[in-house]
Write a protein that holds these residues in place. Structure first.
Motif, PDB file in Angstrom:
ATOM      1  N   ASP A 252       0.598  -1.309   0.187  1.00 46.00           N
ATOM      2  CA  ASP A 252      -0.106  -0.012   0.233  1.00 46.00           C
ATOM      3  C   ASP A 252       0.821   1.487  -0.246  1.00 46.00           C
ATOM      4  O   ASP A 252       1.018   2.110  -0.581  1.00 46.00           O
ATOM      5  N   TRP A 253       2.011   0.725   0.975  1.00 43.46           N
ATOM      6  CA  TRP A 253       2.915   2.405   0.939  1.00 43.46           C
ATOM      7  C   TRP A 253       3.949   2.959  -0.363  1.00 43.46           C
ATOM      8  O   TRP A 253       3.445   4.167  -0.849  1.00 43.46           O
ATOM      9  N   LEU A 254       4.235   1.193  -1.172  1.00 44.14           N
ATOM     10  CA  LEU A 254       4.423   1.433  -2.659  1.00 44.14           C
ATOM     11  C   LEU A 254       3.357   2.168  -3.401  1.00 44.14           C
ATOM     12  O   LEU A 254       4.139   2.669  -4.274  1.00 44.14           O
ATOM     13  N   GLU A 255       2.127   1.705  -3.080  1.00 42.93           N
ATOM     14  CA  GLU A 255       0.780   2.417  -4.087  1.00 42.93           C
ATOM     15  C   GLU A 255       0.861   3.676  -4.254  1.00 42.93           C
ATOM     16  O   GLU A 255       1.100   4.334  -5.080  1.00 42.93           O
ATOM     17  N   ASN A 256       0.720   3.829  -3.045  1.00 36.55           N
ATOM     18  CA  ASN A 256       0.904   5.798  -2.878  1.00 36.55           C
ATOM     19  C   ASN A 256       2.100   6.725  -3.223  1.00 36.55           C
ATOM     20  O   ASN A 256       1.225   7.701  -3.324  1.00 36.55           O
ATOM     21  N   THR A 257       3.068   5.852  -2.427  1.00 34.08           N
ATOM     22  CA  THR A 257       4.305   6.626  -3.083  1.00 34.08           C
ATOM     23  C   THR A 257       4.828   6.742  -4.548  1.00 34.08           C
ATOM     24  O   THR A 257       5.865   7.525  -4.939  1.00 34.08           O
ATOM     25  N   ARG A 258       4.462   5.503  -5.217  1.00 29.17           N
ATOM     26  CA  ARG A 258       5.566   5.058  -6.348  1.00 29.17           C
ATOM     27  C   ARG A 258       4.565   5.027  -7.180  1.00 29.17           C
ATOM     28  O   ARG A 258       5.473   4.349  -8.630  1.00 29.17           O
ATOM     29  N   GLY A 259       3.237   4.086  -7.516  1.00 30.48           N
ATOM     30  CA  GLY A 259       2.263   4.332  -7.775  1.00 30.48           C
ATOM     31  C   GLY A 259       2.452   3.141  -8.899  1.00 30.48           C
ATOM     32  O   GLY A 259       2.097   2.437  -9.608  1.00 30.48           O
ATOM     33  N   THR A 260       2.977   1.687  -7.700  1.00 33.10           N
ATOM     34  CA  THR A 260       2.815   0.497  -8.234  1.00 33.10           C
ATOM     35  C   THR A 260       1.384  -0.302  -8.266  1.00 33.10           C
ATOM     36  O   THR A 260       0.787  -0.165  -7.599  1.00 33.10           O
ATOM     37  N   ALA A 261       1.804  -1.489  -9.116  1.00 35.96           N
ATOM     38  CA  ALA A 261       0.567  -2.108  -8.884  1.00 35.96           C
ATOM     39  C   ALA A 261       0.478  -2.342  -7.390  1.00 35.96           C
ATOM     40  O   ALA A 261       1.158  -3.168  -7.070  1.00 35.96           O
TER      41      ALA A 261
END
Length: 487
Positions: A120-129
């Motif tokens: 979730d953190w990666l999705e919010n900060t880096r736009g990953t799936a």
């Protein structure tokens, strides 16, 4: 993909204050996103970060073994979670080469939830799936979550302040990844208690100094350090890790009963520091213990060290007895506080000759902070010296002392609210594991109840034959004499 973890010290500014985190190294280099995530969660324990690194390492291993099987990250993650729960071995073989054994449901759930949070953190900060995207919860899932929320709210001290709208937003969504239901453990299932009739032998015959058994002076004959730690658990009800946060400043004469020791176990980082650190203005520095340890001695609170470090000592509870953030040790029986005070004075004389460069009370022969592992080994040897087997299942491990403390309080009909306070629990339900009857006690109680039941019956024997056992019992094995049973 081959990987390993190392311990790194990160300096974020010029103050010299650093954060220590685990770093995952792979063939392609270090995982920079994990470093950022750990720094963003610097207030979490080092053990939590290590668990996260372990989870990411497992996911990397699974991805490397199954990279050609999935098109969507969410599908890969769902199957990964399934393998955590059920293992990867079938009939002794595993073509993937992982050879995972099935993990406990709670452990697999913890690992997957940590990975989901990282995703979730990666999705919010880096736009990953996302690995575990959210979906609308089913009606059944919402009902279960609302029931759990109300159950938890009814037992929380400030439950009336909880925001229902915030809860509704959380209840309405669920992860796409599912977990099997875990078994429900019966409330109050007790662990074994240390045998109370052996505590005197343990203290005075178990914790001896090798080669000094015949010394006339008690401080030469006995290992006072280990005796004091054991007394804090057995007569003070402390968890095994808590005595290792004790400073030399934290034991004073009791203001009401001066012959007894007044012992306070301060929170390792948030507790009020002793007033013996003098600042540039000539006055004591008023700060918490984390700043005190770092500024004066170059140490960190012991709960911030990795579990593999000799300095590590955990801190479990959140309940303290004072705004100064300490736990008050309540002696039971109360005379034990006076005995502790006498041993403490002798031990402080021994410690004063070691030139310790830190405030921790319990130390090695070289004056370094004493470790939990070293105490556990010493406790095992002491238990074996008095002819017992050291085992958690038998109650002869260090944790058995806290259970015996709670059991003694319960056996003396001490008010549950007082037991809650002495064990430093946030909830009355937390003490059930310490005060619930053991299996032997349950068996003895039922035996006594059976005798009382039998004594109230008539003298007629139970005639099993009238229930049609003639065909299956031609030898009359089910005929009397039988105990007197109720009709």
């Amino acid at each position: 993909m081959d990987h390993t973890s190392v311990r790194a010290t990160i300096y974020e500014d010029n103050t010299g204050v650093a954060v220590t985190i685990p770093v995952l190294l792979t063939e392609a280099g270090y995982l920079d996103s994990l470093i950022e995530y750990c720094i963003a969660n610097r207030n979490r324990s080092y053990s939590w970060m290590q668990k996260l690194v372990q989870a990411i390492g497992l996911l990397l291993d699974y991805t490397d073994a199954n990279f050609d099987c999935f098109e969507q990250p969410a599908d890969l993650f769902d199957r990964f979670v399934h393998c955590l729960h059920h293992g990867t071995v079938k009939q002794g073989t595993d073509p993937s080469g992982l050879y995972w054994s099935a993990r406990r449901t709670a452990s697999a759930r913890q690992l997957s939830e940590m990975l989901a949070g990282y995703s979730d953190w990666l999705e919010n900060t880096r736009g990953t799936a996302p690995l575990a995207p959210w979906r609308d919860a089913t009606l059944q899932e919402q009902r279960l979550r609302w029931a759990a929320w109300h159950h938890k709210r009814s037992r929380a001290f400030l439950g009336h302040t909880w925001d229902r709208r915030h809860a509704a937003a959380k209840v309405a969504h669920a992860r796409t990844t599912s977990h099997p239901l875990s078994a429900s453990v019966r409330n109050g299932t007790p662990s074994k208690r240390f045998p109370g009739d052996q505590i005197e032998a343990l203290l005075f015959n178990g914790f001896i100094v090798p080669g000094k058994q015949r010394a006339h002076q008690i401080e030469l004959r006995l290992n006072l350090r280990d005796i004091l730690i054991t007394m804090l658990q057995h007569y003070g009800g402390l968890r095994m890790s808590e005595p290792f946060h004790l400073y030399v400043h934290d034991v004073l004469p009791d203001p009401i009963h001066p012959e007894r020791a007044f012992v306070r176990i301060f929170h390792p980082s948030q507790g009020l520091a002793p007033p013996d650190w003098i600042g540039p203005n000539g006055r004591p520095v008023v700060c918490n213990r984390e700043a005190y340890l770092r500024g004066r001695y170059g140490f960190r609170p012991r709960n911030q060290y990795a579990k593999t470090d000799q300095l590590h000592a955990g801190w479990k509870g959140r309940t303290v007895d004072s705004p100064e953030n300490f736990l008050h040790v309540h002696w039971f029986p109360t005379w034990s506080g006076a005995l502790f005070s006498k041993f403490w004075a002798l031990y402080m004389f021994q410690r004063s000759r070691l030139g310790c460069q830190h405030p921790f009370a319990f130390v090695t022969r070289n004056g370094k902070p004493y470790s939990i592992d070293s105490y556990s080994r010493a406790h095992r040897r002491a238990v074996e010296r008095i002819g017992l087997v050291c085992s958690k299942a038998l109650g002869t491990s260090p944790h058995g002392h806290r259970h015996d403390y709670g059991g003694r309080l319960s056996g003396c009909a001490v008010d549950p609210l007082v037991v809650k306070q002495t064990l430093h629990h946030a909830s009355l339900e937390s003490q059930l594991v310490y005060t619930a009857p053991e299996e032997e006690q349950i068996s003895a109680t039922l035996e006594a109840a059976s005798r009382r039941l039998d004594s109230g019956c008539d003298n007629k024997q139970y005639d099993f034959l009238r229930y049609g056992f003639e065909d299956v019992d031609p030898l009359g094995l089910l005929s009397g004499p039988w105990p007197k049973l109720a009709r």
